[in-house]
Scaffold this active site. Structure first.
Site, short mmCIF file in Angstrom:
data_model
loop_
_atom_site.label_atom_id
_atom_site.label_comp_id
_atom_site.label_asym_id
_atom_site.label_seq_id
_atom_site.Cartn_x
_atom_site.Cartn_y
_atom_site.Cartn_z
N LEU A 35 32.73 55.30 49.41
CA LEU A 35 33.82 55.59 48.48
C LEU A 35 34.55 54.31 48.05
CD1 LEU A 35 35.00 58.72 50.46
CD2 LEU A 35 33.86 58.75 48.23
N PRO A 36 35.36 54.39 46.97
CA PRO A 36 35.88 53.17 46.34
C PRO A 36 37.00 52.42 47.07
CG PRO A 36 35.73 54.96 44.74
CD PRO A 36 35.54 55.56 46.09
N THR B 176 34.08 49.90 51.65
CA THR B 176 34.73 48.65 52.05
C THR B 176 36.23 48.88 52.01
OG1 THR B 176 32.93 47.34 51.11
CG2 THR B 176 34.98 46.19 51.55
N LYS C 89 32.49 42.58 56.57
CA LYS C 89 32.22 42.87 55.16
C LYS C 89 33.24 42.19 54.25
CE LYS C 89 30.56 44.58 51.40
NZ LYS C 89 30.53 46.00 51.05
N LYS D 158 39.25 44.54 44.22
CA LYS D 158 39.80 45.30 45.35
C LYS D 158 39.46 44.63 46.68
CE LYS D 158 37.49 48.40 47.21
NZ LYS D 158 36.58 48.58 48.38
#
Length: 324
Positions: A93-94, A122, A197, A272
């Protein structure tokens, strides 16, 4: 009679490893829930089905769901129902808020104690720890396992997974993750997958800007783009952004640069991720001068309406700029 595979070359060795991996996963078909069927999630879910697993899927995009349904997946309108039917649930998901809200909704009516939830988004490591405590309090298990490798890696099942959780949880999910990736690394406790990450993606953002700057300068100086790209990729400037994802159209056949920077890894998402890096850097009192500058550059691209373009569009932006 046992099957014995004799490898006589690197190519045969790679093939044998693939065969062994396929046989081991197909022999233990699982019910797997997948939430988030975007540019990467759709390919990841498809690869799980190719390995014989039964997929239960959810996405806000009807088209994304229909694509997986046509391949044999079962589509759900509620994530809570999907979770009840799944041995493993993978979320892709975002951002922080969407992940947190999804897990609150998915577990609101309780969870199966044997279900393992795997978040491959992430997000902030602190959000991971909060969700892990919540899921654990309901009797299930949760780990973070963000990925690297981009859309090509998702499509070809060659992703790198960075896993945060206990050693036992890592071993429990490793075979499932191997259906989608070729390197599954245990990074440590909950949130450490995300830490790895975030640092990796900060490097990715910086290197893409560096490649774009160098390519733009070389072209303006009169160098042939392909000639200079070949030089980079056979010398010290070589990196993933230059070799496999070159931002200049015509250099890397499969790169979004050849499709008007559509698809791939969006400018919105790299912005982001660089924001997450900035946040954890501030919290840990860690200087990230290049990471901070990269964040500002991508924020500028977003303000110019390029948020939905692949992050390699930074080259196209630079190409049209002049030095002041």
């Amino acid at each position: 009679m046992a099957l014995r595979i004799v490898c006589t070359s690197p190519a045969m060795n790679a093939l044998s490893q693939t065969l062994v991996r396929c046989m081991s996963t197909q022999g233990a078909s699982k019910n797997i829930g997948f939430v988030g069927l975007g540019n990467m999630g759709g390919h990841m879910a498809s690869n799980l089905m190719k390995q014989g697993h039964k997929l239960h899927v959810f996405d806000i995009s009807k088209q994304a769901c229909d694509n997986l349904k046509a391949k044999g997946a079962t589509v759900y309108e509620k994530t809570s129902e999907l979770a009840q039917k799944s041995d493993f649930v993978i979320t892709m998901l975002p951002n922080n808020d969407i992940v947190a809200n999804t897990y609150n909704e998915m577990t609101a009516n309780g969870v199966n104690k044997d279900t393992i939830f795997i978040d491959s988004s992430t997000i902030d490591p602190n959000v991971v720890k909060s969700i892990q405590k919540m899921v654990s309090s309901k009797g299930a298990r949760f780990i973070d396992a963000p990925v690297s490798g981009g859309v090509p890696g998702a499509e070809q099942a060659t992703l790198t997974f960075m896993v945060g959780g206990t050693e036992a949880e890592y071993k429990a999910v490793k075979a499932v993750l191997e259906c989608m990736g070729k390197r599954i690394t245990h990074c440590g406790d909950y949130g450490m997958g995300q830490a790895a990450k975030i640092c990796n993606n900060m490097m990715l953002g910086i290197s893409m800007i560096g490649v774009s700057e160098a390519m733009n300068l070389a072209i303006r100086l009169g160098l042939n783009p392909q000639t200079f790209a070949d030089i980079i990729n056979s010398s010290t400037g070589r990196c993933w952004a230059s070799e496999l994802y070159n931002p200049v159209p015509g250099i890397t056949a499969t790169a979004p640069a050849n499709n008007d920077y559509k698809g791939g890894f969006s400018t919105d998402l790299i912005t982001k991720d660089l924001g997450l890096a900035s946040g954890v850097a501030t919290a840990s009192n860690t200087p990230i001068p290049l990471g901070g500058m990269a964040h500002q550059i991508y924020r500028t691209l977003k303000s110019k309406g390029l948020g939905n373009k692949d992050f390699s569009v930074v080259y196209d932006f630079m190409k049209n700029e002049k030095h002041n």
